[in-house]
Design a protein around this motif. Structure first.
Motif, short mmCIF file in Angstrom:
data_model
loop_
_atom_site.label_atom_id
_atom_site.label_comp_id
_atom_site.label_asym_id
_atom_site.label_seq_id
_atom_site.Cartn_x
_atom_site.Cartn_y
_atom_site.Cartn_z
N GLY A 56 0.65 -4.21 4.22
CA GLY A 56 -0.49 -4.94 3.67
C GLY A 56 -1.75 -4.13 3.65
O GLY A 56 -1.71 -2.91 3.52
N ARG A 57 -2.86 -4.81 3.77
CA ARG A 57 -4.16 -4.17 3.66
C ARG A 57 -4.77 -3.87 5.02
O ARG A 57 -5.84 -3.31 5.11
N GLY A 58 -4.10 -4.26 6.06
CA GLY A 58 -4.63 -4.06 7.40
C GLY A 58 -4.37 -2.65 7.90
O GLY A 58 -3.74 -1.84 7.26
N THR A 96 2.62 1.05 3.66
CA THR A 96 2.38 0.02 4.66
C THR A 96 2.50 -1.34 3.98
O THR A 96 2.33 -1.45 2.77
N GLU A 154 -2.33 -0.66 9.58
CA GLU A 154 -0.95 -0.74 10.04
C GLU A 154 -0.29 0.62 10.07
O GLU A 154 -0.80 1.59 9.49
N THR A 183 0.83 -1.20 0.00
CA THR A 183 0.00 0.00 0.00
C THR A 183 0.87 1.25 0.00
O THR A 183 1.81 1.34 0.79
#
Lengths: 114, 114
Positions: B97-99, B95, B101, B31
């Motif tokens: 991933g998709r979480g 970041t 974070e 991301t």
């Protein structure tokens, strides 16, 4: 929409003084809260974060507690140093908004005098 | 420690000219975000990519701004034509991933439009 309000600066303190920078927020969902610091001429660095109510984030002597009842995330440090001079940003990310963007306050410029 | 790279660090241009900024996120980060920080204010999201796809560009002035991340790695933000009000710091963040974070920021590109 979501928003973050910080205490207005600039803030000037003497070395070893106690620091508080106030931050309050409004959010649709249940946000994560952050403090970022920006030193002159540099990008933002994460200082600390908290992801749920009553969590306390801490780093480099700085602390902030996620207070859901008062929608606040005030930054504190017991004894500031000249090297803490920087601009401090409070921010949130809100899953209810469907994207991971950070929403920032306007920043508080802190100057510590020796 | 891996960092987000941005170039150039400083750019001076005349209004109506075209400018481009480049960002290379931390290796493996899916991301990527572009923020604009006007002097004395907090950063505001312009565009968010997930791999090579745009997730959020609702605040991007699409008549003059464009952004791409063709291979899902590095990204370019372009302004054409530049206007005086575009003078600001342009920050890139990433970041993994998709979480939800922590976002890691690059040093920024400071743009001055004359």
């Amino acid at each position: 929409g979501d928003s973050v309000t910080q205490m207005e600066g600039p803030v000037t303190l003497s070395e070893e003084a106690f620091l508080t920078i106030n931050c309050t927020y409004t959010a649709t969902g249940y946000p994560s809260l952050f403090w970022y610091v920006q030193y002159p001429g540099e990008g933002l660095q994460l200082l600390l974060k908290a992801t749920k109510a009553d969590d306390k984030g801490s780093n480099k002597g700085f602390e902030a507690t996620y207070r859901k009842e008062t929608t606040s995330f005030h930054l504190e440090k017991g004894s500031v140093q000249v090297s803490d001079s920087a601009v401090y940003f409070c921010a949130l990310s809100d899953p209810a908004q469907g994207a991971q963007k950070l929403v920032f306050g306007q920043g508080t410029r802190l100057t510590i005098n020796p | 420690e891996a960092e987000v790279a941005q170039s150039p660090r400083y750019k001076i241009t005349e209004k109506s000219q075209a400018v481009a900024f480049w960002c290379d996120p931390i290796s493996g980060h899916a991301t990527l975000y572009w923020y604009r920080q006007i002097l004395g204010q907090g950063p505001e999201l312009l565009v968010q990519f997930q791999d090579e796809s745009v997730v959020d560009d609702s605040q991007l002035p699409k008549d003059r701004f464009s952004a791409e991340r063709l291979k899902g790695v590095d990204s370019t933000l372009k302004i054409q034509p530049a206007e005086l009000g575009d003078s600001a710091m342009y920050l890139c963040a990433s970041t993994r991933g998709r979480g939800w974070e922590t976002q890691y920021f690059g040093p920024g590109t400071r743009l001055l439009v004359l």
